[in-house]
Write a protein that holds these residues in place. Structure first.
Motif, PDB file in Angstrom:
ATOM      1  N   PRO A 193       0.796  -1.235   0.000  1.00 30.33           N
ATOM      2  CA  PRO A 193       0.000   0.000   0.000  1.00 30.33           C
ATOM      3  C   PRO A 193       0.822   1.276   0.000  1.00 30.33           C
ATOM      4  O   PRO A 193       0.366   2.307  -0.499  1.00 30.33           O
ATOM      5  N   GLY A 194       2.037   1.230   0.536  1.00 32.52           N
ATOM      6  CA  GLY A 194       2.863   2.425   0.590  1.00 32.52           C
ATOM      7  C   GLY A 194       3.939   2.494  -0.473  1.00 32.52           C
ATOM      8  O   GLY A 194       4.890   3.273  -0.345  1.00 32.52           O
ATOM      9  N   LEU A 195       3.791   1.708  -1.531  1.00 30.28           N
ATOM     10  CA  LEU A 195       4.810   1.672  -2.577  1.00 30.28           C
ATOM     11  C   LEU A 195       4.962   3.029  -3.249  1.00 30.28           C
ATOM     12  O   LEU A 195       3.979   3.663  -3.628  1.00 30.28           O
ATOM     13  N   ALA A 196       6.208   3.477  -3.408  1.00 32.59           N
ATOM     14  CA  ALA A 196       6.484   4.761  -4.061  1.00 32.59           C
ATOM     15  C   ALA A 196       6.166   4.685  -5.547  1.00 32.59           C
ATOM     16  O   ALA A 196       6.107   3.609  -6.143  1.00 32.59           O
ATOM     17  N   GLU A 197       5.959   5.851  -6.152  1.00 29.64           N
ATOM     18  CA  GLU A 197       5.730   5.923  -7.591  1.00 29.64           C
ATOM     19  C   GLU A 197       7.052   5.870  -8.337  1.00 29.64           C
ATOM     20  O   GLU A 197       8.102   6.229  -7.804  1.00 29.64           O
ATOM     21  N   GLY A 198       6.996   5.412  -9.582  1.00 27.97           N
ATOM     22  CA  GLY A 198       8.197   5.284 -10.392  1.00 27.97           C
ATOM     23  C   GLY A 198       8.195   6.231 -11.574  1.00 27.97           C
ATOM     24  O   GLY A 198       7.256   6.994 -11.794  1.00 27.97           O
ATOM     25  N   GLY A 199       9.267   6.164 -12.350  1.00 34.12           N
ATOM     26  CA  GLY A 199       9.385   6.959 -13.558  1.00 34.12           C
ATOM     27  C   GLY A 199      10.572   7.897 -13.529  1.00 34.12           C
ATOM     28  O   GLY A 199      10.972   8.405 -12.467  1.00 34.12           O
ATOM     29  N   GLU A 200      11.141   8.142 -14.711  1.00 29.11           N
ATOM     30  CA  GLU A 200      12.327   8.991 -14.815  1.00 29.11           C
ATOM     31  C   GLU A 200      12.065  10.412 -14.341  1.00 29.11           C
ATOM     32  O   GLU A 200      12.911  11.005 -13.644  1.00 29.11           O
ATOM     33  N   SER A 201      10.934  10.980 -14.690  1.00 29.02           N
ATOM     34  CA  SER A 201      10.659  12.375 -14.330  1.00 29.02           C
ATOM     35  C   SER A 201      10.687  12.551 -12.817  1.00 29.02           C
ATOM     36  O   SER A 201      11.313  13.485 -12.290  1.00 29.02           O
ATOM     37  N   LEU A 202      10.005  11.648 -12.120  1.00 26.89           N
ATOM     38  CA  LEU A 202       9.991  11.707 -10.663  1.00 26.89           C
ATOM     39  C   LEU A 202      11.373  11.421 -10.099  1.00 26.89           C
ATOM     40  O   LEU A 202      11.829  12.096  -9.160  1.00 26.89           O
ATOM     41  N   GLY A 203      12.065  10.433 -10.661  1.00 30.11           N
ATOM     42  CA  GLY A 203      13.390  10.081 -10.168  1.00 30.11           C
ATOM     43  C   GLY A 203      14.383  11.221 -10.289  1.00 30.11           C
ATOM     44  O   GLY A 203      15.188  11.458  -9.385  1.00 30.11           O
ATOM     45  N   ARG A 204      14.331  11.937 -11.390  1.00 30.16           N
ATOM     46  CA  ARG A 204      15.253  13.060 -11.574  1.00 30.16           C
ATOM     47  C   ARG A 204      14.944  14.193 -10.589  1.00 30.16           C
ATOM     48  O   ARG A 204      15.861  14.804 -10.034  1.00 30.16           O
ATOM     49  N   ARG A 205      13.667  14.459 -10.356  1.00 33.17           N
ATOM     50  CA  ARG A 205      13.319  15.493  -9.368  1.00 33.17           C
ATOM     51  C   ARG A 205      13.764  15.064  -7.970  1.00 33.17           C
ATOM     52  O   ARG A 205      14.303  15.867  -7.195  1.00 33.17           O
ATOM     53  N   GLN A 206      13.531  13.805  -7.657  1.00 33.47           N
ATOM     54  CA  GLN A 206      13.916  13.290  -6.340  1.00 33.47           C
ATOM     55  C   GLN A 206      15.426  13.370  -6.142  1.00 33.47           C
ATOM     56  O   GLN A 206      15.906  13.771  -5.064  1.00 33.47           O
ATOM     57  N   ALA A 207      16.182  13.005  -7.171  1.00 32.59           N
ATOM     58  CA  ALA A 207      17.639  13.057  -7.067  1.00 32.59           C
ATOM     59  C   ALA A 207      18.124  14.490  -6.902  1.00 32.59           C
ATOM     60  O   ALA A 207      19.006  14.776  -6.076  1.00 32.59           O
ATOM     61  N   THR A 208      17.567  15.408  -7.673  1.00 35.16           N
ATOM     62  CA  THR A 208      17.978  16.817  -7.582  1.00 35.16           C
ATOM     63  C   THR A 208      17.685  17.375  -6.201  1.00 35.16           C
ATOM     64  O   THR A 208      18.530  18.047  -5.586  1.00 35.16           O
ATOM     65  N   ASP A 209      16.498  17.103  -5.679  1.00 29.22           N
ATOM     66  CA  ASP A 209      16.141  17.611  -4.351  1.00 29.22           C
ATOM     67  C   ASP A 209      17.051  17.036  -3.286  1.00 29.22           C
ATOM     68  O   ASP A 209      17.522  17.759  -2.393  1.00 29.22           O
ATOM     69  N   TRP A 210      17.324  15.725  -3.372  1.00 32.72           N
ATOM     70  CA  TRP A 210      18.137  15.095  -2.333  1.00 32.72           C
ATOM     71  C   TRP A 210      19.578  15.570  -2.396  1.00 32.72           C
ATOM     72  O   TRP A 210      20.205  15.830  -1.364  1.00 32.72           O
ATOM     73  N   LEU A 211      20.125  15.696  -3.596  1.00 33.12           N
ATOM     74  CA  LEU A 211      21.510  16.151  -3.736  1.00 33.12           C
ATOM     75  C   LEU A 211      21.662  17.595  -3.270  1.00 33.12           C
ATOM     76  O   LEU A 211      22.713  17.981  -2.753  1.00 33.12           O
ATOM     77  N   ARG A 212      20.605  18.365  -3.424  1.00 33.80           N
ATOM     78  CA  ARG A 212      20.681  19.769  -3.015  1.00 33.80           C
ATOM     79  C   ARG A 212      20.537  19.940  -1.507  1.00 33.80           C
ATOM     80  O   ARG A 212      21.159  20.818  -0.907  1.00 33.80           O
ATOM     81  N   THR A 213      19.728  19.082  -0.870  1.00 37.18           N
ATOM     82  CA  THR A 213      19.370  19.354   0.522  1.00 37.18           C
ATOM     83  C   THR A 213      19.869  18.327   1.532  1.00 37.18           C
ATOM     84  O   THR A 213      19.998  18.656   2.714  1.00 37.18           O
ATOM     85  N   GLU A 214      20.140  17.085   1.121  1.00 35.04           N
ATOM     86  CA  GLU A 214      20.372  16.018   2.092  1.00 35.04           C
ATOM     87  C   GLU A 214      21.742  15.362   2.023  1.00 35.04           C
ATOM     88  O   GLU A 214      22.215  14.822   3.017  1.00 35.04           O
TER      89      GLU A 214
END
Length: 462
Positions: A193-214
């Motif tokens: 039920p808690g499975l994350a969504e997939g796809g390149e568009s989401l993955g690239r946004r997630q990577a950019t946010d994490w590299l910038r902040t975490e």
């Protein structure tokens, strides 16, 4: 008119995609093709969580291709047969695909190459699409692969990476080639039920946010269970919606222990790929046998079921197993703890745990999953094969206030540390009020059993 086929497998992106760019350079049009091969289902790799994430990835890949004037062609059937059929329909001249070094992939590539040659077509296989450094390109003088991580990492770190490739502006696709409908997540049963969504568009946004902040605090916080400070990029790396090469190019100019620690994790991923490429049998047998007489399903049935269901009586273990069931993902520290508990504390065959993880993990990669399980079982590349992670010590170190336990084990939400980690020590009435099991095994007894078993196995192997 020259036409090339780009066969997508676990490289579901348009950015930094060498096969796609090579195909476009040599042709007037390309056929972006993904084959839903029943052989993958039959091998047990098509778990519901990965199928759901895959559906997201294919939908996003199709959208990204359509934004560039193209579309994704999806077929179902034997991969070799379908590629040859599409090649005939499109009057294609050549096929491009990413290298994959599993034994199944090697057999598939050989079959495909022979079938295409019979049709007069060429197959081009591109390295460093799924990994940053190709398996087999970094080897010691005396072997075909590195068996210990540290010397591998030293050599790996010295490798010059290829430059990342921009996404193409246009992807012309011939109209004549038909496609099946894209799979949809909603059509797949038994998804966590808690499975994350997939796809390149989401993955690239997630990577950019994490590299910038975490990433700057990754070294200090990657073992923080309640803080959940890991990148969660592993599913995107597994499905190839993110490029390891591109991530490294973004990380290497950064300074500090955080980026360096994350680079090391990417190196571990490549390390396991090169081990499995050289020793395919490590997917199902001990890389370094300790001659263990592991307990199997018949002997340890109740213990195994308690472990799977998150009912072992050790809260940090149960929290991690429940996270896995709910999200199809588990914190890396939780993976280490639950694997140690099953193999060392319960003395159960690591293959049982590896199969269960593969049935649920959205990032369930054979190389990383099987070799990490062997590392923790002491039959893989770990240089300290008898290490045991004490769940109580680890819980107090990595979940000191009990927030992770309370998040996933609601039976204990009213308890504070240290009681939340040892609820069996509560006084009688307080303990009786909690519907939570006592520990299924005493840790001291379990450690003695493991040490005796390993000593006996060592003696029997002489």
């Amino acid at each position: 008119m020259t036409i090339s086929i780009v066969l997508f497998t676990s490289d579901l992106r348009v950015h930094d995609h060498p096969p796609l760019r090579a195909a476009l350079r040599g042709a007037d049009a390309v056929v972006p093709l993904f084959v839903r091969d029943p052989a993958v289902d039959a091998a047990g790799f098509a778990a519901p969580n990965r199928l759901a994430f895959l559906a997201d990835c294919l939908s996003d890949l199709d959208a990204n291709l359509r934004a560039r004037g193209g579309r994704l062609i999806v077929r179902r059937g034997d991969l070799v047969d379908e590629v040859c059929r599409v090649a005939a329909e499109a009057h294609a001249d050549e096929v491009h695909m990413a290298a994959d070094h599993s034994s199944h992939a090697h057999r598939r590539e050989g079959r495909l190459r022979r079938a295409l040659q019979a049709q007069g077509l060429r197959l081009f296989v591109h390295e460093t699409v799924r990994t940053a450094v190709a398996p087999g390109s970094v080897t010691p003088a005396s072997s075909d692969h590195f068996a210990v991580f540290t010397p591998y990492f030293q050599r790996w770190s010295q490798q010059v990476l290829r430059e990342p490739l921009a996404a193409p502006r246009a992807v012309p696709v011939p109209d004549a080639v038909g496609s099946e409908a894209l799979p949809a997540r909603g059509d797949i049963a038994d998804v966590s039920p808690g499975l994350a969504e997939g796809g390149e568009s989401l993955g690239r946004r997630q990577a950019t946010d994490w590299l910038r902040t975490e990433v700057s605090t990754y070294d200090d916080r990657h073992d923080d269970l309640p803080g959940d400070a890991t990148s969660r990029l592993s599913p995107h790396l597994h499905f190839g919606t993110l490029s390891a090469v591109e991530l490294l190019h973004r990380l290497r100019p950064e300074h500090g222990p955080g980026p360096a620690a994350f680079v090391r994790q990417l190196a571990w991923r490549d390390f396991h790929q090169q081990v499995l490429a050289a020793r395919p049998s490590a997917a199902f047998s001990d890389y370094r046998s300790r001659h263990d007489a592991w307990r199997g399903t018949a002997e340890a049935h109740d213990d195994i079921e308690a472990w799977k269901q998150g009912r072992t009586g050790y809260p940090v273990i149960d929290a991690a197993m429940r996270q896995l069931a709910h999200e199809g993902w588990m914190h890396n520290r939780g993976r280490l703890l639950t694997a140690s508990f099953l193999t060392k504390t319960l003395y159960v065959d690591w293959r049982i745990g590896a199969r269960h993880f593969l049935s649920l993990l959205v990032d369930g990669d054979v190389a990383n999953n099987q070799l990490n399980w062997q590392w923790m079982a002491g039959t893989g590349t770990d240089t300290r094969p008898n290490r045991v992670l004490n769940p109580l010590t680890q819980a107090k170190r990595h979940d000191p206030d009990g927030d992770y336990v309370r998040r996933w084990v609601p039976e204990l939400e009213g308890l504070r540390a240290p009681a939340v980690h040892e609820p069996w020590k509560l006084p009688g009435l307080d303990r009786a009020a909690i519907d939570y099991p006592d520990p299924i095994v005493d840790l001291a007894d379990a450690r003695d059993r493991f040490q005796r078993s390993r000593e006996h196995a060592r003696g029997g192997a002489r």
